[in-house]
Design a protein around this motif. Structure first.
Motif, short mmCIF file in Angstrom:
data_model
loop_
_atom_site.label_atom_id
_atom_site.label_comp_id
_atom_site.label_asym_id
_atom_site.label_seq_id
_atom_site.Cartn_x
_atom_site.Cartn_y
_atom_site.Cartn_z
N TYR A 48 0.48 -1.35 0.01
CA TYR A 48 -0.35 0.04 0.16
C TYR A 48 0.83 0.82 -0.23
O TYR A 48 0.69 2.43 -1.07
CB TYR A 48 -0.91 -0.27 0.61
N THR A 49 1.91 1.61 0.68
CA THR A 49 2.69 2.33 1.02
C THR A 49 3.91 2.54 -0.23
O THR A 49 3.88 4.07 -0.72
CB THR A 49 3.42 2.49 2.17
N VAL A 50 3.87 1.78 -1.61
CA VAL A 50 4.31 1.65 -2.07
C VAL A 50 4.09 2.69 -3.67
O VAL A 50 3.97 3.02 -4.18
CB VAL A 50 5.45 0.27 -3.02
N LEU A 51 2.36 1.82 -3.70
CA LEU A 51 1.10 2.16 -4.64
C LEU A 51 1.38 3.62 -3.98
O LEU A 51 1.33 4.16 -5.11
CB LEU A 51 0.47 1.38 -4.02
N ASP A 52 0.96 4.00 -2.81
CA ASP A 52 0.54 5.35 -2.62
C ASP A 52 1.34 6.44 -3.10
O ASP A 52 1.87 7.15 -3.29
CB ASP A 52 0.52 5.57 -1.82
N HIS A 53 3.38 6.15 -3.04
CA HIS A 53 4.32 6.75 -2.92
C HIS A 53 4.26 7.16 -4.42
O HIS A 53 4.65 8.19 -4.87
CB HIS A 53 6.08 5.95 -2.22
N LEU A 54 4.11 6.22 -5.43
CA LEU A 54 3.97 6.12 -6.82
C LEU A 54 2.62 7.10 -6.79
O LEU A 54 3.28 7.73 -8.14
CB LEU A 54 2.94 5.01 -6.80
N HIS A 55 1.91 7.04 -6.87
CA HIS A 55 1.05 8.10 -6.60
C HIS A 55 1.01 9.95 -6.71
O HIS A 55 1.58 9.91 -7.33
CB HIS A 55 -0.67 8.07 -5.84
N GLU A 56 1.61 9.49 -5.05
CA GLU A 56 2.56 10.89 -5.15
C GLU A 56 3.62 11.42 -6.23
O GLU A 56 3.80 12.98 -6.43
CB GLU A 56 2.95 10.65 -3.92
N ARG A 57 4.42 10.11 -6.37
CA ARG A 57 4.88 11.19 -7.59
C ARG A 57 4.37 10.84 -8.96
O ARG A 57 6.08 11.47 -9.55
CB ARG A 57 6.30 9.37 -7.62
N GLY A 58 3.81 10.63 -9.56
CA GLY A 58 2.96 10.27 -10.63
C GLY A 58 3.68 9.34 -11.25
O GLY A 58 3.72 9.50 -12.56
N GLY A 59 4.54 8.40 -10.79
CA GLY A 59 5.32 7.04 -11.14
C GLY A 59 6.53 7.28 -11.34
O GLY A 59 7.38 8.57 -10.65
N CYS A 60 7.01 6.64 -10.92
CA CYS A 60 8.81 6.51 -11.27
C CYS A 60 9.81 4.70 -11.16
O CYS A 60 8.87 3.68 -11.21
CB CYS A 60 9.41 6.42 -9.58
N ARG A 61 10.33 5.19 -11.65
CA ARG A 61 11.05 3.34 -11.58
C ARG A 61 11.31 2.74 -10.63
O ARG A 61 11.37 3.67 -9.07
CB ARG A 61 12.36 3.74 -12.33
N GLY A 62 12.00 1.58 -10.66
CA GLY A 62 11.35 0.90 -9.69
C GLY A 62 12.89 0.63 -8.79
O GLY A 62 12.85 0.88 -7.51
N THR A 63 13.77 1.02 -9.16
CA THR A 63 15.24 1.58 -8.45
C THR A 63 15.07 3.09 -7.80
O THR A 63 15.41 2.90 -6.71
CB THR A 63 17.29 2.22 -9.54
N ASP A 64 14.90 4.49 -8.40
CA ASP A 64 13.47 5.10 -7.42
C ASP A 64 13.30 4.50 -6.19
O ASP A 64 13.54 5.00 -5.03
CB ASP A 64 13.21 5.88 -8.13
N LEU A 65 12.88 3.71 -6.46
CA LEU A 65 11.39 3.17 -5.74
C LEU A 65 12.64 2.48 -4.45
O LEU A 65 12.57 3.19 -2.62
CB LEU A 65 10.10 1.88 -5.10
N ALA A 66 13.53 1.63 -4.56
CA ALA A 66 14.18 1.04 -3.48
C ALA A 66 16.10 1.96 -3.25
O ALA A 66 15.85 1.89 -1.57
CB ALA A 66 15.85 0.84 -5.05
N THR A 67 15.55 3.00 -3.83
CA THR A 67 16.30 4.56 -2.80
C THR A 67 15.31 5.09 -1.36
O THR A 67 16.35 5.25 -1.03
CB THR A 67 16.50 5.13 -3.82
N HIS A 68 14.47 5.54 -2.73
CA HIS A 68 13.91 6.33 -1.30
C HIS A 68 13.20 4.95 -0.42
O HIS A 68 13.04 5.99 1.10
CB HIS A 68 11.91 6.47 -2.33
N PHE A 69 12.90 3.54 -0.02
CA PHE A 69 12.42 2.67 0.41
C PHE A 69 13.22 2.57 1.53
O PHE A 69 13.04 1.36 2.63
CB PHE A 69 12.16 2.03 0.80
N MET A 70 14.81 2.52 1.34
CA MET A 70 16.02 2.22 1.45
C MET A 70 15.58 0.57 1.46
O MET A 70 16.18 -0.22 2.35
CB MET A 70 16.12 2.27 2.73
N LEU A 71 15.49 0.08 0.81
CA LEU A 71 14.63 -2.00 0.46
C LEU A 71 15.91 -1.85 -1.03
O LEU A 71 16.37 -1.52 -1.69
CB LEU A 71 13.57 -2.12 0.08
#
Length: 150
Positions: A48-71
């Motif tokens: 859910y948090t990933v989905l919400d972040h994608l919405h807030e950002r208007g979409g992003c790459r998987g590497t951006d998600l990994a960096t943002h969430f430190m995963l």
């Protein structure tokens, strides 16, 4: 060098207050985890948090998600794959790098987020109905101040 007038962190009113804050934030997090599965049976708090972040950002790459969430990228990949199976995200080619993909909430994902926001807003309105405007303003300011330090 300035000296602190606060008591040591392990004793007194300050320590009791910090303990209460920790306890209440933990209770808040537990409710959030529990609510994720109520939103959609296939969702976890992480997805859910990933989905919400994608919405807030208007979409992003998987590497951006990994960096943002430190995963780790593989962890993010599993979370995104789960959201794809549920039909809540879609991938498109990255216009800046055709080797990459932009991940965005699908129409179903956006609708789910909109529904959740509306329900959550109503829940907060009910829970805070007897709070004064001044208390709400202070609470909002304290939460903002706390989160800005993260």
């Amino acid at each position: 060098m300035p000296t602190s007038t606060a008591p040591p962190s392990g004793t007194g009113v300050r320590a009791d207050s910090v303990d209460a804050i920790q306890r209440e934030l933990t209770a808040f997090a537990r409710r959030a985890r529990s609510m994720a599965s109520q939103i959609h049976p296939g969702l976890t708090l992480v997805t859910y948090t990933v989905l919400d972040h994608l919405h807030e950002r208007g979409g992003c790459r998987g590497t951006d998600l990994a960096t943002h969430f430190m995963l780790d990228k593989s962890t993010v990949s599993r979370q995104v794959a789960s959201l794809e199976r549920l039909g809540l995200v879609e991938r498109t080619a990255d216009p800046e790098d055709l080797r990459g993909q932009i991940i965005r909430p699908s129409t179903a994902g956006e609708q789910l987020l909109n529904d959740v926001r509306a329900r959550r807003h109503q829940a907060f309105l009910q829970r805070l109905a007897d709070w004064s405007d001044e208390d709400l303003e202070r609470f909002a300011a304290y939460l903002t101040q706390y989160n800005d330090r993260a």
